[in-house]
Design a protein around this motif. Structure first.
Motif, PDB file in Angstrom:
ATOM      1  N   ALA A   1       0.388  -1.207   0.212  1.00 57.73           N
ATOM      2  CA  ALA A   1       0.148  -0.030   0.031  1.00 57.73           C
ATOM      3  C   ALA A   1       1.023   1.511  -0.104  1.00 57.73           C
ATOM      4  CB  ALA A   1      -0.757  -0.674   1.453  1.00 57.73           C
ATOM      5  N   PRO A   2       0.443   2.553  -0.455  1.00 54.92           N
ATOM      6  CA  PRO A   2       1.270   3.579  -0.395  1.00 54.92           C
ATOM      7  C   PRO A   2       1.840   4.109   0.810  1.00 54.92           C
ATOM      8  CG  PRO A   2      -0.995   3.855  -1.688  1.00 54.92           C
ATOM      9  CD  PRO A   2      -1.260   2.619  -1.230  1.00 54.92           C
ATOM     10  N   THR A   3       2.817   4.341   0.415  1.00 53.79           N
ATOM     11  CA  THR A   3       3.641   4.690   2.156  1.00 53.79           C
ATOM     12  C   THR A   3       3.680   6.306   1.975  1.00 53.79           C
ATOM     13  OG1 THR A   3       5.061   2.857   1.176  1.00 53.79           O
ATOM     14  CG2 THR A   3       5.614   4.957   3.316  1.00 53.79           C
TER      15      THR A   3
ATOM     16  N   LYS B   1       3.545  18.544   4.167  1.00 54.69           N
ATOM     17  CA  LYS B   1       2.418  17.750   2.798  1.00 54.69           C
ATOM     18  C   LYS B   1       2.666  16.537   3.138  1.00 54.69           C
ATOM     19  CE  LYS B   1       3.017  21.741  -0.023  1.00 54.69           C
ATOM     20  NZ  LYS B   1       1.578  22.160  -0.805  1.00 54.69           N
ATOM     21  N   ILE B   2       1.484  15.981   2.862  1.00 55.37           N
ATOM     22  CA  ILE B   2       1.905  14.544   2.885  1.00 55.37           C
ATOM     23  C   ILE B   2       2.347  14.238   1.011  1.00 55.37           C
ATOM     24  CG2 ILE B   2       0.556  12.163   3.776  1.00 55.37           C
ATOM     25  CD1 ILE B   2      -0.862  13.390   5.268  1.00 55.37           C
ATOM     26  N   HIS B   3       3.500  12.970   1.481  1.00 52.46           N
ATOM     27  CA  HIS B   3       3.573  11.904   0.274  1.00 52.46           C
ATOM     28  C   HIS B   3       3.841  10.782   0.185  1.00 52.46           C
ATOM     29  CE1 HIS B   3       6.410  16.318  -1.016  1.00 52.46           C
ATOM     30  NE2 HIS B   3       6.250  16.149   0.187  1.00 52.46           N
ATOM     31  N   LEU B   4       2.707  10.524  -1.383  1.00 50.94           N
ATOM     32  CA  LEU B   4       2.524   8.806  -0.716  1.00 50.94           C
ATOM     33  C   LEU B   4       3.323   8.657  -2.137  1.00 50.94           C
ATOM     34  CD1 LEU B   4      -1.645   9.203  -1.566  1.00 50.94           C
ATOM     35  CD2 LEU B   4      -0.020   8.563   0.770  1.00 50.94           C
TER      36      LEU B   4
ATOM     37  N   GLY C   1       3.870 -10.102 -24.599  1.00 47.23           N
ATOM     38  CA  GLY C   1       2.658 -10.428 -23.994  1.00 47.23           C
ATOM     39  C   GLY C   1       2.733 -11.404 -22.880  1.00 47.23           C
ATOM     40  N   GLY C   2       2.695 -11.707 -21.312  1.00 48.36           N
ATOM     41  CA  GLY C   2       3.613 -12.192 -20.310  1.00 48.36           C
ATOM     42  C   GLY C   2       4.266 -11.352 -19.583  1.00 48.36           C
ATOM     43  N   MET C   3       4.373 -10.135 -20.210  1.00 51.96           N
ATOM     44  CA  MET C   3       5.755  -9.282 -19.501  1.00 51.96           C
ATOM     45  C   MET C   3       4.891  -8.712 -18.360  1.00 51.96           C
ATOM     46  SD  MET C   3       8.310 -10.774 -20.792  1.00 51.96           S
ATOM     47  CE  MET C   3       9.373  -8.988 -20.109  1.00 51.96           C
ATOM     48  N   ARG C   4       5.598  -7.873 -17.772  1.00 54.24           N
ATOM     49  CA  ARG C   4       5.500  -7.066 -16.989  1.00 54.24           C
ATOM     50  C   ARG C   4       5.903  -4.946 -16.613  1.00 54.24           C
ATOM     51  NH1 ARG C   4       5.087  -8.451 -10.677  1.00 54.24           N
ATOM     52  NH2 ARG C   4       2.908  -9.458 -11.410  1.00 54.24           N
ATOM     53  N   ALA C   5       5.661  -5.017 -15.900  1.00 56.73           N
ATOM     54  CA  ALA C   5       5.953  -3.990 -16.370  1.00 56.73           C
ATOM     55  C   ALA C   5       5.685  -2.760 -15.122  1.00 56.73           C
ATOM     56  CB  ALA C   5       5.086  -2.114 -17.319  1.00 56.73           C
ATOM     57  N   VAL C   6       6.700  -1.606 -14.288  1.00 60.31           N
ATOM     58  CA  VAL C   6       6.081  -1.635 -12.750  1.00 60.31           C
ATOM     59  C   VAL C   6       6.225  -0.224 -13.302  1.00 60.31           C
ATOM     60  CG1 VAL C   6       7.497  -0.820 -10.572  1.00 60.31           C
ATOM     61  CG2 VAL C   6       7.526  -3.420 -11.853  1.00 60.31           C
ATOM     62  N   VAL C   7       5.113   0.226 -12.518  1.00 58.81           N
ATOM     63  CA  VAL C   7       5.195   2.342 -12.336  1.00 58.81           C
ATOM     64  C   VAL C   7       5.396   3.274 -11.028  1.00 58.81           C
ATOM     65  CG1 VAL C   7       3.230   3.993 -13.261  1.00 58.81           C
ATOM     66  CG2 VAL C   7       3.180   1.801 -14.314  1.00 58.81           C
ATOM     67  N   PHE C   8       6.720   3.522 -11.034  1.00 56.41           N
ATOM     68  CA  PHE C   8       6.444   4.060  -9.486  1.00 56.41           C
ATOM     69  C   PHE C   8       6.200   5.580  -9.402  1.00 56.41           C
ATOM     70  CE2 PHE C   8      10.280   1.251 -10.994  1.00 56.41           C
ATOM     71  CZ  PHE C   8      10.453   0.974  -9.717  1.00 56.41           C
ATOM     72  N   LEU C   9       5.257   5.552  -8.333  1.00 58.71           N
ATOM     73  CA  LEU C   9       4.068   6.711  -8.418  1.00 58.71           C
ATOM     74  C   LEU C   9       3.892   7.299  -7.502  1.00 58.71           C
ATOM     75  CD1 LEU C   9       0.967   5.346  -9.554  1.00 58.71           C
ATOM     76  CD2 LEU C   9       2.832   7.322 -10.280  1.00 58.71           C
ATOM     77  N   GLY C  10       5.047   9.394  -7.122  1.00 57.54           N
ATOM     78  CA  GLY C  10       4.729   9.500  -6.168  1.00 57.54           C
ATOM     79  C   GLY C  10       3.906  11.088  -5.699  1.00 57.54           C
TER      80      GLY C  10
ATOM     81  N   PHE D   1      -0.419  15.747  -1.518  1.00 56.58           N
ATOM     82  CA  PHE D   1      -1.268  15.810  -0.430  1.00 56.58           C
ATOM     83  C   PHE D   1      -0.734  16.755   0.184  1.00 56.58           C
ATOM     84  CE2 PHE D   1      -1.668  11.727  -2.156  1.00 56.58           C
ATOM     85  CZ  PHE D   1      -3.371  12.243  -3.115  1.00 56.58           C
ATOM     86  N   ASP D   2      -1.939  18.457   0.791  1.00 55.13           N
ATOM     87  CA  ASP D   2      -1.849  18.985   1.886  1.00 55.13           C
ATOM     88  C   ASP D   2      -2.418  18.067   2.352  1.00 55.13           C
ATOM     89  OD1 ASP D   2      -1.162  21.621  -0.133  1.00 55.13           O
ATOM     90  OD2 ASP D   2      -3.129  21.928  -0.270  1.00 55.13           O
ATOM     91  N   ARG D   3      -1.421  18.487   3.981  1.00 59.17           N
ATOM     92  CA  ARG D   3      -2.427  17.783   4.871  1.00 59.17           C
ATOM     93  C   ARG D   3      -3.709  17.498   5.052  1.00 59.17           C
ATOM     94  NH1 ARG D   3       0.988  16.264   9.247  1.00 59.17           N
ATOM     95  NH2 ARG D   3       2.915  17.239   9.380  1.00 59.17           N
ATOM     96  N   ASP D   4      -4.997  18.019   5.047  1.00 63.36           N
ATOM     97  CA  ASP D   4      -5.864  18.309   5.281  1.00 63.36           C
ATOM     98  C   ASP D   4      -7.174  17.679   4.199  1.00 63.36           C
ATOM     99  OD1 ASP D   4      -5.210  20.458   4.132  1.00 63.36           O
ATOM    100  OD2 ASP D   4      -6.994  21.818   5.251  1.00 63.36           O
ATOM    101  N   ASP D   5      -6.039  16.987   2.655  1.00 63.00           N
ATOM    102  CA  ASP D   5      -6.737  17.068   1.069  1.00 63.00           C
ATOM    103  C   ASP D   5      -6.402  15.185   1.051  1.00 63.00           C
ATOM    104  OD1 ASP D   5      -8.141  17.304  -1.146  1.00 63.00           O
ATOM    105  OD2 ASP D   5      -5.791  18.344  -1.822  1.00 63.00           O
ATOM    106  N   LEU D   6      -6.018  14.868   1.836  1.00 62.31           N
ATOM    107  CA  LEU D   6      -5.890  13.316   1.670  1.00 62.31           C
ATOM    108  C   LEU D   6      -7.134  12.870   1.349  1.00 62.31           C
ATOM    109  CD1 LEU D   6      -3.495  11.739   1.822  1.00 62.31           C
ATOM    110  CD2 LEU D   6      -4.284  11.289   3.925  1.00 62.31           C
TER     111      LEU D   6
END
Length: 152
Positions: free
Chosen positions: A36-38, A45-48, A108-117, A120-125
């Motif tokens: 799960a997002p950390t 700010k909060i960074h996921l 076909g049969g392969m994988r990709a990984v998407v790295f996301l960051g 958010f503002d503290r009260d906008d999560l």
């Protein structure tokens, strides 16, 4: 254009590692969120930080053309959208050759990984995130066809 979307629930300040199950899709792509997002608090700010693992279960290749991250609400405007060079910079291709011409093409049969960051503002999560994926089936030159499907 082929579209698949996924849902990621964020609850109890991200203490839970559970994500909701995906709906069945006409797009034969499995979406996995291994952890799960950390949330990281920095500079008010909060960074996921998290990754999405996409596996192509088609016999043919698919081109990942765009990834959108949305709040858990109807008709939400994307919080983030990645395509072209920005998308390529966020992709990892485990098991693919290092000289891969285009990291967006998932064989076909392969994988990709998407790295996301996402920040958010503290009260906008949001309580949950949705992900929408746009794919184009790869075809012989000059015969590119865009299909649309949905899964979450």
């Amino acid at each position: 254009m082929l579209v698949a979307s996924g849902l990621l629930l964020l609850s109890n300040a991200f203490n839970s590692n559970r994500a909701s199950a995906q709906r069945i899709s006409a797009v034969p792509v499995d979406v996995e969120i291994p952890v799960a997002p950390t949330p990281v608090r920095a500079n008010g700010k909060i960074h996921l930080l998290y990754e999405l693992h996409l596996t192509n279960f088609r016999a043919r290749s698919l081109e990942l053309t765009r990834v959108e991250v949305l709040k858990d609400e109807a008709n939400a405007v994307p919080l983030a959208s990645y395509q072209d060079a920005e998308l390529v910079s966020r992709l990892g291709r485990p098991g693919a050759p290092s000289d891969l011409a285009d990291k967006r093409i998932i064989g076909g049969g392969m994988r990709a990984v998407v790295f996301l960051g996402i920040t958010f503002d503290r009260d906008d999560l949001p309580g949950a995130l949705h992900h929408r994926f746009f794919f184009s089936p790869t075809m012989p030159a000059g015969k590119r066809n865009l299909l649309r499907a949905r899964a979450s």
